[in-house]
Write a protein that holds these residues in place. Structure first.
Motif, PDB file in Angstrom:
ATOM      1  N   ASN A  75      20.441 -33.428 -34.219  1.00  0.00           N
ATOM      2  CA  ASN A  75      20.670 -32.865 -32.886  1.00  0.00           C
ATOM      3  C   ASN A  75      19.392 -32.443 -32.169  1.00  0.00           C
ATOM      4  N   ARG A 113      14.084 -32.258 -17.018  1.00  0.00           N
ATOM      5  CA  ARG A 113      14.481 -30.858 -17.126  1.00  0.00           C
ATOM      6  C   ARG A 113      13.284 -29.990 -16.785  1.00  0.00           C
ATOM      7  N   GLY A 136      21.372 -30.235 -25.815  1.00  0.00           N
ATOM      8  CA  GLY A 136      21.526 -29.923 -24.399  1.00  0.00           C
ATOM      9  C   GLY A 136      20.248 -30.055 -23.613  1.00  0.00           C
ATOM     10  N   ASN A 138      17.520 -28.235 -24.148  1.00  0.00           N
ATOM     11  CA  ASN A 138      16.813 -26.959 -24.075  1.00  0.00           C
ATOM     12  C   ASN A 138      15.750 -26.875 -25.170  1.00  0.00           C
TER      13      ASN A 138
END
Length: 203
Positions: A75, A113, A136, A138
Motif C-alpha cells: 500500500n 498532490r 491515498g 498522503n
C-alpha cells in the motif's frame, strides 16, 4: 601457604549446590527437604511451560509483523516530491512545531498532490526529494523493516518467559517465607526445651 578448598567453601559449583540446597546433608530437617522439593518442582514447571509459550509468542509476533510488512509494502510506494515554496511551519497542534516546505508530488491516480513536508538542509524551490506515500497519496513513513519484526518477536518471547517466571518466583517466595516461619518456630521450640532442662547457653 596454599589455602585449602575447605577454607574457601569448596568449588563454585559446590557452593552453588549448597546455596540452592541440592547437596546431601543429614542435618537437613524435613521442612528443608520439603522446600527443596517444591523449589525443584517449580523449576520444572517453569522449564516445561516457559519455552513453549515463548516460542508461541515469538511465532505469533513474527507472523503479525511479517503480515504488516507485506501490507505496508503493497500500500505504500515511493514518489519524487518537488519543493514549490519554503519557510513554512507545522501546525501549532503538533507536539513540536517543525519548519516545513510546500511541495507537490504525483498521486496514486497520476494527478499531482500538494502538501507540506518537513524541511531539510539547503532546501530550495525546485529541489527534489523521494518520499513515501500511502494508498491515498498522503505522505507517510517507509514500510515496516524486517529487523523490527525480528526484534518484536524476540521481545515477545522474552516477555512470555518473564510472564511465566514472575508467578513462579512469587510462589517460591511465599513457600520460602512459610518455611522460614516454620524453622523459626522450631528454633524457638528447641530453645524452650533447653530452658526447661536448664541447659540454655544463652542464660
Amino acid at each position: 601457604m596454599r589455602r585449602s578448598g575447605i577454607r574457601r567453601g569448596g568449588t563454585p559449583l559446590v557452593r552453588l549446590r549448597r546455596r540452592l540446597g541440592l547437596e546431601r546433608n543429614e542435618l537437613r530437617r524435613r521442612v528443608d527437604r520439603v522446600q527443596r522439593l517444591i523449589a525443584l518442582g517449580l523449576l520444572l514447571v517453569l522449564l516445561g511451560v516457559a519455552p513453549p509459550l515463548a516460542a508461541l509468542a515469538a511465532n505469533w509476533s513474527y507472523r503479525a509483523g511479517t503480515g504488516a510488512e507485506h501490507a505496508e509494502r503493497a500500500n505504500r510506494h515511493q514518489v519524487v516530491a518537488t519543493v514549490t515554496s519554503t519557510g513554512g511551519f507545522g501546525s501549532s497542534s503538533d507536539r513540536y512545531i517543525h519548519e516545513t516546505v510546500q511541495a507537490t508530488w504525483p498521486g496514486p491516480n497520476g494527478k499531482p498532490r500538494v502538501g507540506t513536508l518537513p524541511t531539510w538542509n539547503d532546501v530550495k524551490v525546485g529541489a527534489h526529494r523521494t518520499i513515501w506515500i500511502d494508498a491515498g497519496g498522503n505522505p507517510t513513513v517507509h514500510p515496516r523493516p524486517h529487523s523490527r519484526t525480528v526484534t518484536d518477536a524476540v521481545y515477545a518471547g522474552a516477555a512470555a518467559v518473564l510472564g511465566c517466571a514472575v508467578p513462579v518466583l512469587f510462589s517460591y517466595a511465599l513457600v520460602r517465607h512459610r518455611c522460614d516461619r516454620h524453622r523459626d518456630e522450631m528454633w524457638e521450640a528447641d530453645w524452650a526445651r533447653l530452658d526447661s532442662a536448664g541447659h540454655n547457653p544463652r542464660s
